[in-house]
Design a protein around this motif. Structure first.
Motif, PDB file in Angstrom:
ATOM      1  N   ARG A  68       0.818  -1.211   0.000  1.00 16.45           N
ATOM      2  CA  ARG A  68       0.000   0.000   0.000  1.00 16.45           C
ATOM      3  C   ARG A  68       0.856   1.268   0.000  1.00 16.45           C
ATOM      4  NH1 ARG A  68      -5.237   1.317   1.704  1.00 16.45           N
ATOM      5  NH2 ARG A  68      -5.450   3.375   2.640  1.00 16.45           N
ATOM      6  N   ASN A  69       1.884   1.308   0.844  1.00 12.52           N
ATOM      7  CA  ASN A  69       2.722   2.500   0.916  1.00 12.52           C
ATOM      8  C   ASN A  69       3.492   2.728  -0.382  1.00 12.52           C
ATOM      9  OD1 ASN A  69       1.854   2.887   3.524  1.00 12.52           O
ATOM     10  ND2 ASN A  69       3.671   1.996   4.474  1.00 12.52           N
TER      11      ASN A  69
ATOM     12  N   ILE B  92      11.190  13.179  -2.738  1.00 11.40           N
ATOM     13  CA  ILE B  92      11.250  12.594  -1.398  1.00 11.40           C
ATOM     14  C   ILE B  92      10.304  13.346  -0.471  1.00 11.40           C
ATOM     15  CG2 ILE B  92      12.721  12.268   0.628  1.00 11.40           C
ATOM     16  CD1 ILE B  92      15.062  11.813  -1.302  1.00 11.40           C
ATOM     17  N   GLN B  93      10.329  14.672  -0.535  1.00  9.54           N
ATOM     18  CA  GLN B  93       9.476  15.471   0.338  1.00  9.54           C
ATOM     19  C   GLN B  93       7.993  15.262   0.006  1.00  9.54           C
ATOM     20  OE1 GLN B  93      10.538  17.438   3.012  1.00  9.54           O
ATOM     21  NE2 GLN B  93       8.331  17.299   3.424  1.00  9.54           N
ATOM     22  N   ALA B  94       7.666  15.216  -1.286  1.00 11.98           N
ATOM     23  CA  ALA B  94       6.275  15.015  -1.698  1.00 11.98           C
ATOM     24  C   ALA B  94       5.751  13.660  -1.222  1.00 11.98           C
ATOM     25  CB  ALA B  94       6.144  15.135  -3.214  1.00 11.98           C
ATOM     26  N   CYS B  95       6.563  12.617  -1.340  1.00 13.03           N
ATOM     27  CA  CYS B  95       6.143  11.282  -0.892  1.00 13.03           C
ATOM     28  C   CYS B  95       6.028  11.224   0.622  1.00 13.03           C
ATOM     29  CB  CYS B  95       7.136  10.228  -1.388  1.00 13.03           C
ATOM     30  SG  CYS B  95       7.084   9.961  -3.175  1.00 13.03           S
ATOM     31  N   SER B  96       6.935  11.889   1.327  1.00 10.41           N
ATOM     32  CA  SER B  96       6.862  11.931   2.791  1.00 10.41           C
ATOM     33  C   SER B  96       5.583  12.618   3.241  1.00 10.41           C
ATOM     34  CB  SER B  96       8.085  12.664   3.357  1.00 10.41           C
ATOM     35  OG  SER B  96       9.274  11.979   3.052  1.00 10.41           O
ATOM     36  N   ASP B  97       5.239  13.724   2.577  1.00  7.98           N
ATOM     37  CA  ASP B  97       4.012  14.452   2.915  1.00  7.98           C
ATOM     38  C   ASP B  97       2.777  13.592   2.660  1.00  7.98           C
ATOM     39  OD1 ASP B  97       5.570  16.609   3.588  1.00  7.98           O
ATOM     40  OD2 ASP B  97       5.237  17.693   1.694  1.00  7.98           O
ATOM     41  N   ALA B  98       2.782  12.851   1.549  1.00  6.03           N
ATOM     42  CA  ALA B  98       1.627  12.003   1.207  1.00  6.03           C
ATOM     43  C   ALA B  98       1.456  10.867   2.217  1.00  6.03           C
ATOM     44  CB  ALA B  98       1.801  11.445  -0.203  1.00  6.03           C
ATOM     45  N   LEU B  99       2.560  10.251   2.605  1.00 14.74           N
ATOM     46  CA  LEU B  99       2.479   9.160   3.575  1.00 14.74           C
ATOM     47  C   LEU B  99       1.988   9.661   4.918  1.00 14.74           C
ATOM     48  CD1 LEU B  99       5.703   7.099   2.785  1.00 14.74           C
ATOM     49  CD2 LEU B  99       3.343   6.357   2.488  1.00 14.74           C
ATOM     50  N   TYR B 100       2.385  10.862   5.294  1.00 13.26           N
ATOM     51  CA  TYR B 100       1.918  11.417   6.570  1.00 13.26           C
ATOM     52  C   TYR B 100       0.429  11.776   6.486  1.00 13.26           C
ATOM     53  CZ  TYR B 100       1.455  14.423  10.645  1.00 13.26           C
ATOM     54  OH  TYR B 100       1.025  14.974  11.834  1.00 13.26           O
TER      55      TYR B 100
ATOM     56  N   GLY C 188      -0.549   8.577   8.133  1.00 12.51           N
ATOM     57  CA  GLY C 188      -0.084   8.993   9.446  1.00 12.51           C
ATOM     58  C   GLY C 188       1.344   8.574   9.738  1.00 12.51           C
ATOM     59  N   ILE C 189       2.127   8.307   8.691  1.00 10.54           N
ATOM     60  CA  ILE C 189       3.513   7.865   8.850  1.00 10.54           C
ATOM     61  C   ILE C 189       4.422   9.086   8.812  1.00 10.54           C
ATOM     62  CG2 ILE C 189       5.387   6.488   7.868  1.00 10.54           C
ATOM     63  CD1 ILE C 189       3.263   4.637   6.698  1.00 10.54           C
ATOM     64  N   SER C 190       5.124   9.341   9.924  1.00  8.33           N
ATOM     65  CA  SER C 190       5.981  10.523  10.010  1.00  8.33           C
ATOM     66  C   SER C 190       7.447  10.198   9.769  1.00  8.33           C
ATOM     67  CB  SER C 190       5.822  11.187  11.386  1.00  8.33           C
ATOM     68  OG  SER C 190       6.125  10.262  12.426  1.00  8.33           O
ATOM     69  N   LYS C 191       7.774   8.914   9.727  1.00 18.21           N
ATOM     70  CA  LYS C 191       9.155   8.520   9.483  1.00 18.21           C
ATOM     71  C   LYS C 191       9.574   8.917   8.068  1.00 18.21           C
ATOM     72  CE  LYS C 191      12.196   4.475   9.467  1.00 18.21           C
ATOM     73  NZ  LYS C 191      12.283   2.992   9.642  1.00 18.21           N
TER      74      LYS C 191
ATOM     75  N   SER D 260      13.915   7.379   2.646  1.00 13.78           N
ATOM     76  CA  SER D 260      15.309   7.466   2.221  1.00 13.78           C
ATOM     77  C   SER D 260      15.419   7.760   0.724  1.00 13.78           C
ATOM     78  CB  SER D 260      16.046   6.166   2.536  1.00 13.78           C
ATOM     79  OG  SER D 260      15.571   5.109   1.704  1.00 13.78           O
ATOM     80  N   ARG D 261      16.565   8.325   0.335  1.00  8.21           N
ATOM     81  CA  ARG D 261      16.827   8.571  -1.082  1.00  8.21           C
ATOM     82  C   ARG D 261      16.816   7.258  -1.857  1.00  8.21           C
ATOM     83  NH1 ARG D 261      19.069  13.568  -2.260  1.00  8.21           N
ATOM     84  NH2 ARG D 261      20.175  12.738  -4.076  1.00  8.21           N
ATOM     85  N   ARG D 262      17.359   6.216  -1.236  1.00  5.58           N
ATOM     86  CA  ARG D 262      17.433   4.908  -1.888  1.00  5.58           C
ATOM     87  C   ARG D 262      16.029   4.393  -2.232  1.00  5.58           C
ATOM     88  NH1 ARG D 262      19.929   1.785  -5.393  1.00  5.58           N
ATOM     89  NH2 ARG D 262      19.893  -0.430  -4.860  1.00  5.58           N
ATOM     90  N   THR D 263      15.070   4.612  -1.325  1.00  2.23           N
ATOM     91  CA  THR D 263      13.694   4.142  -1.561  1.00  2.23           C
ATOM     92  C   THR D 263      13.097   4.805  -2.793  1.00  2.23           C
ATOM     93  OG1 THR D 263      13.296   3.664   0.777  1.00  2.23           O
ATOM     94  CG2 THR D 263      11.360   4.039  -0.613  1.00  2.23           C
TER      95      THR D 263
END
Length: 346
Positions: free
Chosen positions: A5-6, A31-39, A43-46, A49-52
């Motif tokens: 899902r993630n 990376i920032q856009a994906c982090s914002d979407a996951l949060y 609700g994922i705040s972790k 990584s660049r590798r991901t």
């Protein structure tokens, strides 16, 4: 292997970014856009990584998921689609996707109750017609237990909609014990399928102290009451309610009991591999192959039928009341097959 899902959320986010031609996207931006979407959605705040994200871009470029995305790098740092009209949402299904979707449709078609729900039957028909063009099965690959002659399936969509929109029901109900049907307002708690029959536990508005478990095949008529909210106690735990028993029948005063029974060497493997209940454990296995099982359940009619179904292959030892009841039932059955009784049977 299917994406989780993630990962799918990251793919869609990257796709949305690269489809935006009014901005230039660096790897850090993605990376920032994906982090914002996951949060926002999970609700994922972790942090990611660049590798991901680099692996995500590689996956999207490949045919692993059927995307073959035309991702290019401009000026050595900005990511974009070389085709401005591309989107992973427009990607056609792969041959593997089509095969899995065909199997899924076959399963849904056999779920007689829910395939009768408004909209789903038409969707399944259209999917089946479309898939048949590319996937031609001469025989079914999956057979599920079903009862197409079961009464009451036409009421399933109404009850489902009432639960979905938190509304009460007006039901005309004919129980096996009543001489005539009765009408009442009912607060449904959940839909439950057991042994190819559908049930809905809940409470009557006129008798709120008692819990009822209504069988849909005993419905004569049902309608949603748009102005009557459903009333479900906050402390009602559906998983616990049904998890404490086999089947659907219980009295609110019933308590979970420890049930012990011996199984013969011939029956023990079947019982071990297909437990009566999730609580089932093996207490003892003798050298002669006899096995002592334990389950912690409410004693009801469904439990009795399950145990009786193994005939002499099972002997209940605890609780004593259940053991005596089983003995009494087998004595009556023996009487039915005695020479005198057998001659009187139709």
């Amino acid at each position: 292997m299917p994406a989780n899902r993630n990962a799918m959320l990251r793919y869609r986010t990257i796709d949305r970014c690269l489809g935006n031609r009014y901005r230039r996207w660096t790897l850090d931006d993605l990376i920032q856009a994906c982090s914002d979407a996951l949060y926002e959605y999970e609700g994922i705040s972790k942090g990611i990584s660049r590798r991901t994200i680099q692996l995500d871009l590689q996956t999207m470029r490949s045919d692993r998921l059927g995307y073959n995305a035309p991702i290019t790098v401009v000026d050595g740092k900005y990511y974009t689609y070389s085709d401005p009209d591309y989107s992973i949402l427009h990607s056609p299904l792969t041959e593997h996707d089509m095969a899995e979707l065909t199997d899924a449709v076959e399963v849904i078609k056999q779920m007689t109750g829910f395939s009768a729900m408004a909209g789903l039957a038409d969707l399944v028909t259209r999917l089946d017609d479309h898939l048949s063009i590319t996937q031609r099965h001469n025989r079914p690959l999956i057979l599920m237990e079903s009862n197409e002659r079961l009464k009451g399936l036409e009421f399933l969509p109404v009850v489902y909609d009432a639960l979905r929109h938190n509304r009460a029901l007006k039901i005309l109900y004919q129980s096996f014990r009543a001489s005539a049907p009765s009408e009442f307002v009912f607060y449904p708690y959940v839909l439950k399928e057991f042994n190819n029959r559908w049930f809905v536990p809940g409470r009557r508005k006129d008798k709120p102290r008692y819990m009822y478990n209504l069988a849909l095949d005993r419905f004569e008529a049902v309608q949603i009451l748009p102005d009557e909210p459903n009333v479900i106690p906050r402390d009602f735990d559906v998983n616990r309610y049904f998890g404490e028993m086999i089947g659907v029948s219980r009295n609110e005063k019933d308590k979970v009991q420890q049930v012990l029974f011996w199984a013969t060497p011939a029956e023990a493997p079947y019982i071990a591999t297909k437990p009566f209940h999730p609580s089932q454990t093996i207490v003892e296995t003798r050298d002669d192959g006899y096995t002592l099982f334990r389950i912690d359940v409410i004693i009801n009619s469904e439990l009795m039928r399950a145990l009786l179904g193994f005939g002499p292959g099972i002997r209940v030892t605890k609780p004593n009341k259940l053991a005596r009841l089983m003995h009494s039932i087998f004595k009556k059955a023996e009487l039915n097959y005695s020479e005198h009784k057998a001659n009187q049977l139709p």
